[in-house]
Design a protein around this motif. Structure first.
Motif, PDB file in Angstrom:
ATOM      1  N   GLN A  42     -71.267 -14.993  24.474  1.00 22.31           N
ATOM      2  CA  GLN A  42     -70.954 -13.595  24.170  1.00 22.31           C
ATOM      3  C   GLN A  42     -70.469 -12.874  25.420  1.00 22.31           C
ATOM      4  OE1 GLN A  42     -70.529 -11.807  21.657  1.00 22.31           O
ATOM      5  NE2 GLN A  42     -71.968 -12.184  20.039  1.00 22.31           N
ATOM      6  N   ALA A  43     -71.159 -13.082  26.539  1.00 20.72           N
ATOM      7  CA  ALA A  43     -70.804 -12.391  27.775  1.00 20.72           C
ATOM      8  C   ALA A  43     -69.410 -12.766  28.245  1.00 20.72           C
ATOM      9  CB  ALA A  43     -71.830 -12.708  28.855  1.00 20.72           C
ATOM     10  N   GLN A  44     -68.982 -14.006  27.985  1.00 18.75           N
ATOM     11  CA  GLN A  44     -67.669 -14.457  28.417  1.00 18.75           C
ATOM     12  C   GLN A  44     -66.546 -13.846  27.593  1.00 18.75           C
ATOM     13  OE1 GLN A  44     -67.804 -18.700  28.132  1.00 18.75           O
ATOM     14  NE2 GLN A  44     -68.540 -18.923  30.222  1.00 18.75           N
ATOM     15  N   MET A  45     -66.863 -13.297  26.420  1.00 17.93           N
ATOM     16  CA  MET A  45     -65.817 -12.824  25.527  1.00 17.93           C
ATOM     17  C   MET A  45     -65.276 -11.462  25.940  1.00 17.93           C
ATOM     18  SD  MET A  45     -66.717 -14.588  21.894  1.00 17.93           S
ATOM     19  CE  MET A  45     -67.734 -13.338  21.288  1.00 17.93           C
ATOM     20  N   GLY A  46     -65.893 -10.801  26.898  1.00 20.12           N
ATOM     21  CA  GLY A  46     -65.335  -9.607  27.506  1.00 20.12           C
ATOM     22  C   GLY A  46     -65.172  -8.409  26.595  1.00 20.12           C
ATOM     23  N   GLY A  47     -64.331  -7.466  27.050  1.00 18.74           N
ATOM     24  CA  GLY A  47     -64.161  -6.193  26.380  1.00 18.74           C
ATOM     25  C   GLY A  47     -63.318  -6.231  25.119  1.00 18.74           C
ATOM     26  N   THR A  48     -62.402  -7.164  25.036  1.00 20.06           N
ATOM     27  CA  THR A  48     -61.611  -7.310  23.814  1.00 20.06           C
ATOM     28  C   THR A  48     -61.636  -8.776  23.410  1.00 20.06           C
ATOM     29  OG1 THR A  48     -59.530  -7.683  24.996  1.00 20.06           O
ATOM     30  CG2 THR A  48     -60.038  -5.402  24.366  1.00 20.06           C
ATOM     31  N   GLY A  59     -47.630 -19.078   5.243  1.00 15.84           N
ATOM     32  CA  GLY A  59     -46.829 -18.718   6.410  1.00 15.84           C
ATOM     33  C   GLY A  59     -47.237 -17.379   7.026  1.00 15.84           C
ATOM     34  N   GLU A  60     -48.211 -16.697   6.423  1.00 14.17           N
ATOM     35  CA  GLU A  60     -48.667 -15.420   6.957  1.00 14.17           C
ATOM     36  C   GLU A  60     -49.446 -15.657   8.241  1.00 14.17           C
ATOM     37  OE1 GLU A  60     -49.562 -12.755   3.078  1.00 14.17           O
ATOM     38  OE2 GLU A  60     -50.737 -14.600   3.297  1.00 14.17           O
ATOM     39  N   SER A  61     -49.448 -14.651   9.102  1.00 14.11           N
ATOM     40  CA  SER A  61     -50.141 -14.823  10.364  1.00 14.11           C
ATOM     41  C   SER A  61     -50.774 -13.514  10.832  1.00 14.11           C
ATOM     42  CB  SER A  61     -49.184 -15.349  11.435  1.00 14.11           C
ATOM     43  OG  SER A  61     -48.140 -14.422  11.661  1.00 14.11           O
ATOM     44  N   PHE A  62     -51.658 -13.673  11.782  1.00 15.84           N
ATOM     45  CA  PHE A  62     -52.280 -12.539  12.463  1.00 15.84           C
ATOM     46  C   PHE A  62     -52.403 -12.936  13.920  1.00 15.84           C
ATOM     47  CE2 PHE A  62     -55.743 -10.388  14.516  1.00 15.84           C
ATOM     48  CZ  PHE A  62     -55.614  -9.076  14.096  1.00 15.84           C
ATOM     49  N   GLU A  63     -52.002 -12.031  14.792  1.00 15.51           N
ATOM     50  CA  GLU A  63     -52.189 -12.234  16.217  1.00 15.51           C
ATOM     51  C   GLU A  63     -52.529 -10.882  16.803  1.00 15.51           C
ATOM     52  OE1 GLU A  63     -49.721 -13.470  20.235  1.00 15.51           O
ATOM     53  OE2 GLU A  63     -49.052 -14.240  18.312  1.00 15.51           O
ATOM     54  N   GLY A  64     -53.732 -10.773  17.317  1.00 13.08           N
ATOM     55  CA  GLY A  64     -54.091  -9.506  17.921  1.00 13.08           C
ATOM     56  C   GLY A  64     -55.570  -9.340  18.176  1.00 13.08           C
ATOM     57  N   VAL A  65     -55.910  -8.145  18.604  1.00 13.79           N
ATOM     58  CA  VAL A  65     -57.284  -7.793  18.935  1.00 13.79           C
ATOM     59  C   VAL A  65     -58.038  -7.499  17.639  1.00 13.79           C
ATOM     60  CG1 VAL A  65     -58.737  -6.082  20.102  1.00 13.79           C
ATOM     61  CG2 VAL A  65     -56.616  -6.870  21.179  1.00 13.79           C
ATOM     62  N   TYR A  66     -59.200  -8.103  17.489  1.00 14.10           N
ATOM     63  CA  TYR A  66     -60.032  -7.833  16.320  1.00 14.10           C
ATOM     64  C   TYR A  66     -61.374  -7.214  16.730  1.00 14.10           C
ATOM     65  CZ  TYR A  66     -62.751 -11.925  17.573  1.00 14.10           C
ATOM     66  OH  TYR A  66     -63.549 -12.805  18.260  1.00 14.10           O
ATOM     67  N   TRP A  67     -61.633  -7.135  18.038  1.00  6.40           N
ATOM     68  CA  TRP A  67     -62.876  -6.564  18.561  1.00  6.40           C
ATOM     69  C   TRP A  67     -62.568  -5.862  19.873  1.00  6.40           C
ATOM     70  CZ3 TRP A  67     -66.216  -6.716  22.749  1.00  6.40           C
ATOM     71  CH2 TRP A  67     -67.549  -6.371  22.516  1.00  6.40           C
ATOM     72  N   ARG A  68     -63.006  -4.610  19.986  1.00  6.60           N
ATOM     73  CA  ARG A  68     -62.804  -3.857  21.222  1.00  6.60           C
ATOM     74  C   ARG A  68     -63.867  -2.785  21.333  1.00  6.60           C
ATOM     75  NH1 ARG A  68     -58.016  -2.116  18.520  1.00  6.60           N
ATOM     76  NH2 ARG A  68     -56.777  -3.205  20.057  1.00  6.60           N
ATOM     77  N   ASP A  69     -64.150  -2.400  22.554  1.00  4.91           N
ATOM     78  CA  ASP A  69     -65.106  -1.326  22.820  1.00  4.91           C
ATOM     79  C   ASP A  69     -66.447  -1.540  22.116  1.00  4.91           C
ATOM     80  OD1 ASP A  69     -63.128  -0.067  24.358  1.00  4.91           O
ATOM     81  OD2 ASP A  69     -62.326   0.967  22.613  1.00  4.91           O
ATOM     82  N   GLY A  70     -66.896  -2.775  22.093  1.00  8.23           N
ATOM     83  CA  GLY A  70     -68.212  -3.065  21.546  1.00  8.23           C
ATOM     84  C   GLY A  70     -68.312  -3.132  20.042  1.00  8.23           C
ATOM     85  N   ARG A  74     -61.965  -2.576  12.165  1.00 10.11           N
ATOM     86  CA  ARG A  74     -61.970  -2.706  10.695  1.00 10.11           C
ATOM     87  C   ARG A  74     -60.591  -3.003  10.125  1.00 10.11           C
ATOM     88  NH1 ARG A  74     -66.212   1.706   8.289  1.00 10.11           N
ATOM     89  NH2 ARG A  74     -67.988   0.978   9.505  1.00 10.11           N
ATOM     90  N   ASP A  75     -59.551  -2.373  10.670  1.00 14.24           N
ATOM     91  CA  ASP A  75     -58.201  -2.614  10.169  1.00 14.24           C
ATOM     92  C   ASP A  75     -57.793  -4.069  10.427  1.00 14.24           C
ATOM     93  OD1 ASP A  75     -55.609  -1.788   9.054  1.00 14.24           O
ATOM     94  OD2 ASP A  75     -54.881  -2.115  11.116  1.00 14.24           O
ATOM     95  N   ALA A  76     -58.081  -4.565  11.614  1.00 14.54           N
ATOM     96  CA  ALA A  76     -57.762  -5.964  11.933  1.00 14.54           C
ATOM     97  C   ALA A  76     -58.523  -6.914  11.010  1.00 14.54           C
ATOM     98  CB  ALA A  76     -58.086  -6.261  13.393  1.00 14.54           C
ATOM     99  N   LEU A  77     -59.789  -6.615  10.756  1.00 16.95           N
ATOM    100  CA  LEU A  77     -60.577  -7.483   9.865  1.00 16.95           C
ATOM    101  C   LEU A  77     -60.008  -7.484   8.453  1.00 16.95           C
ATOM    102  CD1 LEU A  77     -64.255  -6.788  10.996  1.00 16.95           C
ATOM    103  CD2 LEU A  77     -62.737  -8.671  11.670  1.00 16.95           C
ATOM    104  N   ARG A  78     -59.557  -6.336   7.963  1.00 22.67           N
ATOM    105  CA  ARG A  78     -58.946  -6.292   6.618  1.00 22.67           C
ATOM    106  C   ARG A  78     -57.681  -7.141   6.568  1.00 22.67           C
ATOM    107  NH1 ARG A  78     -61.261  -1.060   6.325  1.00 22.67           N
ATOM    108  NH2 ARG A  78     -59.575  -0.055   7.436  1.00 22.67           N
ATOM    109  N   ARG A  79     -56.878  -7.075   7.625  1.00 15.79           N
ATOM    110  CA  ARG A  79     -55.656  -7.884   7.659  1.00 15.79           C
ATOM    111  C   ARG A  79     -55.994  -9.374   7.733  1.00 15.79           C
ATOM    112  NH1 ARG A  79     -52.096  -5.689  12.259  1.00 15.79           N
ATOM    113  NH2 ARG A  79     -54.126  -5.500  13.209  1.00 15.79           N
TER     114      ARG A  79
END
Length: 193
Positions: A42-48, A59-70, A74-79
Motif C-alpha cells: 500500500q505504501a508503495q502505491m503513492g498518491g495516485t 476493444g474498449e479501454s481505460f487508461e488513467g488515474v482511479y485513485w487520488r488524494d486518499g 468514482r467516475d473512473a470506477l464507473r468507466r
C-alpha cells in the motif's frame, strides 16, 4: 448467446481452493480491512494509482488515474465497470476497486506501461454457469461474479512471470493458465493454482 468469451476461464475453487463461503469469511475476517494489499505494498502505491486495461472482446479501454488524494475516483470506477462488464450479457456490476490495486501493483513491479489485456472481467451468473458446463476448470462460485477477478495478459510479459510475481506478493488469488497464455488475478484471499 454470443461466444465472445474465453472457453477456459479460471476456477476460483479449483481442487484445494476455498469455496465461496470460505472466501467471504476470510474477507470479512480482516482482508477487507487491509484492502487486500499488505501495508508495505500500500505504501508503495503513492498518491495516485493508475491502471491501464483493454478489453479483448470489445476493444474498449481505460487508461488513467482511479485513485487520488486518499480515495478512489468514482467516475473512473464507473468507466472501469463498463469496460470490465460481461460483454455476452452486456451487464455491468460495480467492480471491487481492490482488483485495480492488484493490477496497479503488478504492473508497477513489472515496470510495465502496457495495458493489461482483459480476457474475462465481470461474469453474470448465467455466463459463469454456461462456462462451468463447458469446462471443469470454471468455478460455479467464481469471484468473477462478484466483480473481484480478471483474467489478463500483459504484452511483452510471460504469464508465468506475472503469476510468480503476484503469488510472491500474496495480494490475492493467482491462477496460471500457461497453455492459454493468461493469468487469473483477484482481490480475494491469497492463494494460487
Amino acid at each position: 448467446m454470443a461466444r465472445l468469451f474465453h472457453p477456459f476461464a479460471c476456477p476460483c475453487c479449483a481442487p484445494g481452493a476455498p469455496n465461496r463461503r470460505e472466501v467471504i469469511r476470510a474477507a470479512l475476517g480482516g482482508l477487507a480491512a487491509l484492502a487486500v494489499t499488505p501495508a508495505a505494498v500500500q505504501a508503495q502505491m503513492g498518491g495516485t494509482r493508475v491502471v491501464r486495461i483493454k478489453r479483448v472482446q470489445t476493444g474498449e479501454s481505460f487508461e488513467g488515474v482511479y485513485w487520488r488524494d486518499g480515495r478512489y475516483d468514482r467516475d473512473a470506477l464507473r468507466r472501469l465497470d463498463v469496460v470490465l462488464r460481461d460483454p455476452s450479457m452486456d451487464e455491468t456490476t460495480p467492480m471491487d476497486p481492490r482488483l485495480f490495486d492488484v493490477l496497479n501493483v503488478v504492473a508497477t513491479r513489472l515496470d510495465s506501461d502496457e495495458s493489461f489485456e482483459v480476457i474475462s472481467g465481470y461474469r453474470a451468473p448465467e455466463t459463469n454457469a454456461a462456462r462451468a458446463r463447458q469446462s471443469r476448470r470454471v468455478s460455479r462460485v467464481s469471484l468473477h461474479m462478484s466483480g473481484m477477478a480478471a483474467d489478463v495478459r500483459l504484452p511483452g510479459r510471460q504469464a508465468i512471470a506475472i503469476a510468480r510475481l503476484a503469488a510472491d506478493m500474496q495480494i490475492g488469488g493467482v491462477g496460471l493458465y500457461r497453455r492459454d497464455g493468461f493469468v487469473h488475478l483477484d482481490c480475494g484471499p491469497a492463494r494460487r493454482w
